[in-house]
Enzyme design. Structure first.
Site, PDB file in Angstrom:
ATOM      1  N   ARG A 124       0.816  -1.225   0.000  1.00  0.00           N
ATOM      2  CA  ARG A 124       0.000   0.000   0.000  1.00  0.00           C
ATOM      3  C   ARG A 124       0.848   1.273   0.000  1.00  0.00           C
ATOM      4  NH1 ARG A 124      -2.914  -2.982   3.903  1.00  0.00           N
ATOM      5  NH2 ARG A 124      -4.627  -4.099   2.920  1.00  0.00           N
ATOM      6  N   LYS A 146       1.544  11.346 -10.932  1.00  0.00           N
ATOM      7  CA  LYS A 146       0.655  10.468 -11.697  1.00  0.00           C
ATOM      8  C   LYS A 146       1.424   9.228 -12.120  1.00  0.00           C
ATOM      9  CE  LYS A 146      -2.820  13.400 -13.884  1.00  0.00           C
ATOM     10  NZ  LYS A 146      -3.416  13.743 -15.181  1.00  0.00           N
ATOM     11  N   GLU A 188       6.670  19.498 -24.604  1.00  0.00           N
ATOM     12  CA  GLU A 188       6.109  19.674 -23.255  1.00  0.00           C
ATOM     13  C   GLU A 188       6.778  20.839 -22.526  1.00  0.00           C
ATOM     14  OE1 GLU A 188       3.585  17.915 -21.644  1.00  0.00           O
ATOM     15  OE2 GLU A 188       3.313  16.132 -22.878  1.00  0.00           O
ATOM     16  N   LYS A 229       5.212  23.112 -13.634  1.00  0.00           N
ATOM     17  CA  LYS A 229       4.322  21.992 -13.356  1.00  0.00           C
ATOM     18  C   LYS A 229       4.100  21.844 -11.854  1.00  0.00           C
ATOM     19  CE  LYS A 229       3.006  17.330 -14.316  1.00  0.00           C
ATOM     20  NZ  LYS A 229       3.116  16.119 -15.131  1.00  0.00           N
ATOM     21  N   ASN A 247      -3.240  19.691 -19.511  1.00  0.00           N
ATOM     22  CA  ASN A 247      -3.678  18.946 -20.694  1.00  0.00           C
ATOM     23  C   ASN A 247      -3.728  19.807 -21.958  1.00  0.00           C
ATOM     24  OD1 ASN A 247      -3.975  16.535 -19.279  1.00  0.00           O
ATOM     25  ND2 ASN A 247      -5.993  17.161 -18.551  1.00  0.00           N
ATOM     26  N   HIS A 254      -4.089  13.405 -27.967  1.00  0.00           N
ATOM     27  CA  HIS A 254      -4.449  12.016 -27.684  1.00  0.00           C
ATOM     28  C   HIS A 254      -5.297  11.433 -28.808  1.00  0.00           C
ATOM     29  CE1 HIS A 254      -3.801  12.196 -23.029  1.00  0.00           C
ATOM     30  NE2 HIS A 254      -2.705  11.894 -23.690  1.00  0.00           N
ATOM     31  N   HIS A 269       4.097  10.689 -28.536  1.00  0.00           N
ATOM     32  CA  HIS A 269       3.250  11.512 -27.679  1.00  0.00           C
ATOM     33  C   HIS A 269       3.552  13.011 -27.779  1.00  0.00           C
ATOM     34  CE1 HIS A 269       0.833  12.758 -24.258  1.00  0.00           C
ATOM     35  NE2 HIS A 269       1.911  13.288 -23.698  1.00  0.00           N
TER      36      HIS A 269
END
Lengths: 371, 371
Positions: A124, A146, A188, A229, A247, A254, A269
């Protein structure tokens, strides 16, 4: 001693440092030992990265008295799967690591997302350290927590938020990247200027050559992208609001990635994000939200650095506009059926637009479709 | 209207209510609709529970205009696997649920742990609602946010912390449980008295018959157990300290479960905890921490309700003391090699003891071994 820059990601008790500079891979043992004394570790990497950088890392850890377990996976997006996740989880458990021990991701975004997910679910939640080896991973996937894998039903549909304890972004390893991959990561970097840092975008227009060449501007660009970020993530760790700004370019991007079946020979990407950002600016101009001059400026910069900026730049045939809209609607950034886009009022003035009419998107796609 | 008791689990922005009372399954549509208006849902359940209770739940949801997807799995501990996790994740994605929609667990601890884990990782965290149908699940697994699956290397080694938005503990469904299963759940109820609520333990000694019979004491006992667990969890959500108190009886108990190869014909989890709690008190007395009278009182109460309380109560042969110690050392509650036990100074006075000498544990196991 390397001249590393430190960016702190301010997340309260989950705060951590990103160190950015050349040669950090060789200092990993010292830097990890400072923050996680006595930790045992398992390195997760892929075959390509292992061939280039694994020895540097294990020698650095050995010099600090740490003998890591090593889990090496095939390179590529297919490794973001349930099977690979199970393999990493089992490898970490086989090494008898405990909660206070660390999973180290050595690789690009795929390895970081996968290893971070495993670290987030074994017992966990174990400690997690990222050593991103691609520009994209250094400025994007290593900041914000993420993690995840793909499902046959879509990319990144399964994962957790799990913050690392430390990120070491070794800017020298980027010299081993193919130019196309470096460029894709640069998309990016530019994104952060376009979201809310207009002066950073100005600076990028004047300094991108030095970033590509590996001069001091590279460290500064990566640091500024990480700061940008980190600011957004600190405001909205679990993506319930502002974080969606990250995004920018991703909804169109995408859809184009899906439309080209994630065939990296056609589109990777970062390239999808580049085209997506240009389209988001052009679409905003079409909706009379922003000046067409700003859209032209974005397009010109992407073109200058050698990135694709329009659908026509993608080799091969694309599905028609209706089919592209279908891919957009399938994207996970759909909430309760309404289309959400990141639009802009100009360079560095992006915002979250909910309930964008499907009909407007369709007309726009038709006008800009190369067929 | 049912006379439901509400226990609030105070976890700040993750706070949620546990409703406890008869007939709540039939009110699920209304109670979920109140807290998560407009939500779509997927029910995760097992074949046995589905046969007994699924219609009641789906009719209740239908009356509130909700048509759930249903994912039905085989009953039993084997369902806490990577394969079953993947099946649930895929079922939830197939139903096209979004982050704001809800996964509903209808079942005992296995279903709750599995469905909660899936809810925690699909789209990096969806809403989660628990409808626990066993006493054990109502007082233990539905409070505190621990979710997970088993690994071939051990139980509950993989999972996340993911809090539900609502728990509905329908006390009437417990009448359909086999007596042995109800008793096993009761062991965890008694545990809360033994941890830090001595008056609750007194009360249980006097009221256990009414709890088993389904009188008003049943609702009160479940509510008090949930309050007790919620207090501990609110102090230490991510188990970095005090939460370990909830493991009272579990170190010996897990070792006995492992030693009997998780054969439920011989020992189920709650029975292992019952024997483990009795042993923890007897061991504390042997270490001169607690009076032998307290150990005797615990043993007498477990015996009175029909629970096993000593190793000799387990049918079949047990491995020898050395082997049992091996199982204890393998348990995940080992930190950096030191043995951690929950010991006690008397009824309701348990504490976390680190660095318990292995030699003491071994002598104690030898003295109490039935062979």
């Amino acid at each position: 001693m390397s001249a590393a820059v430190t960016v702190e990601v301010g997340l309260g008790e989950r705060a951590y440092d990103i160190l950015i500079g050349p040669g950090l891979l060789g200092r990993a043992g010292v830097e990890i030992g400072k923050r996680l004394p006595g930790t045992r570790t398992a390195i997760v990497t892929d075959q390509n990265v292992a061939a280039a950088h694994l020895d540097t890392l294990t020698e650095s850890l050995a010099a600090s008295g740490v003998t890591p377990a090593v889990i090496t996976l095939p390179p590529g997006e297919k490794t973001k799967s349930f099977d690979a996740l199970q393999e990493v989880v089992d490898g970490v458990l086989a090494a008898k690591l405990e909660r206070g021990d660390a999973v180290i991701a050595l690789g690009g975004g795929v390895i970081g997302d996968l290893a971070g997910f495993a670290a987030g679910i074994v017992r966990r939640g174990m400690n997690f350290v990222q050593l991103p080896t691609s520009l994209l991973a250094q400025v994007d996937s290593s900041v914000g927590g993420k993690t995840g894998i793909n499902s046959p039903r879509g990319k990144n549909l399964v994962g957790v938020f799990h913050q690392p304890k430390l990120v070491l972004a070794d800017t020298a390893v980027l010299d081993t990247l193919p130019l196309r991959e470096f460029r894709a990561g640069y998309a990016e970097v530019a994104k952060y200027g376009l979201i809310d840092r207009p002066r950073f975008f100005d600076w990028l227009e004047n300094n991108w050559q030095d970033i590509f060449a590996g001069g001091p501007a590279r460290i500064e660009a990566i640091a500024e992208a990480c700061r940008a970020k980190a600011d957004v993530v600190a405001r909205d760790e679990f993506e319930t609001g502002d974080r969606a700004l990250l995004n920018l370019g991703h909804t169109f991007g995408h859809a184009l990635e899906a439309a080209t079946r994630y065939d990296s020979a056609r589109l990777v990407h970062g390239e999808g994000v580049a085209i997506g950002m240009a389209l988001a600016h052009r679409f905003s101009s079409r909706l009379n939200l922003a000046s067409p001059d700003d859209a032209a400026r974005v397009e010109a910069h992407l073109k200058a650095v050698g990135l694709p900026w329009r659908m026509a730049d993608i080799p091969g045939e694309l599905p028609n506009a209706e089919a592209l809209l279908g891919f957009i609607a399938q994207d996970k950034k759909v909430q309760r059926g309404a289309l959400t886009f990141i639009l802009t009022r100009g360079i560095g003035q992006s915002f979250i637009a909910k309930d964008v009419p499907t009909s407007e998107v369709l007309s726009f796609l038709k006008e800009n479709h190369p067929a």
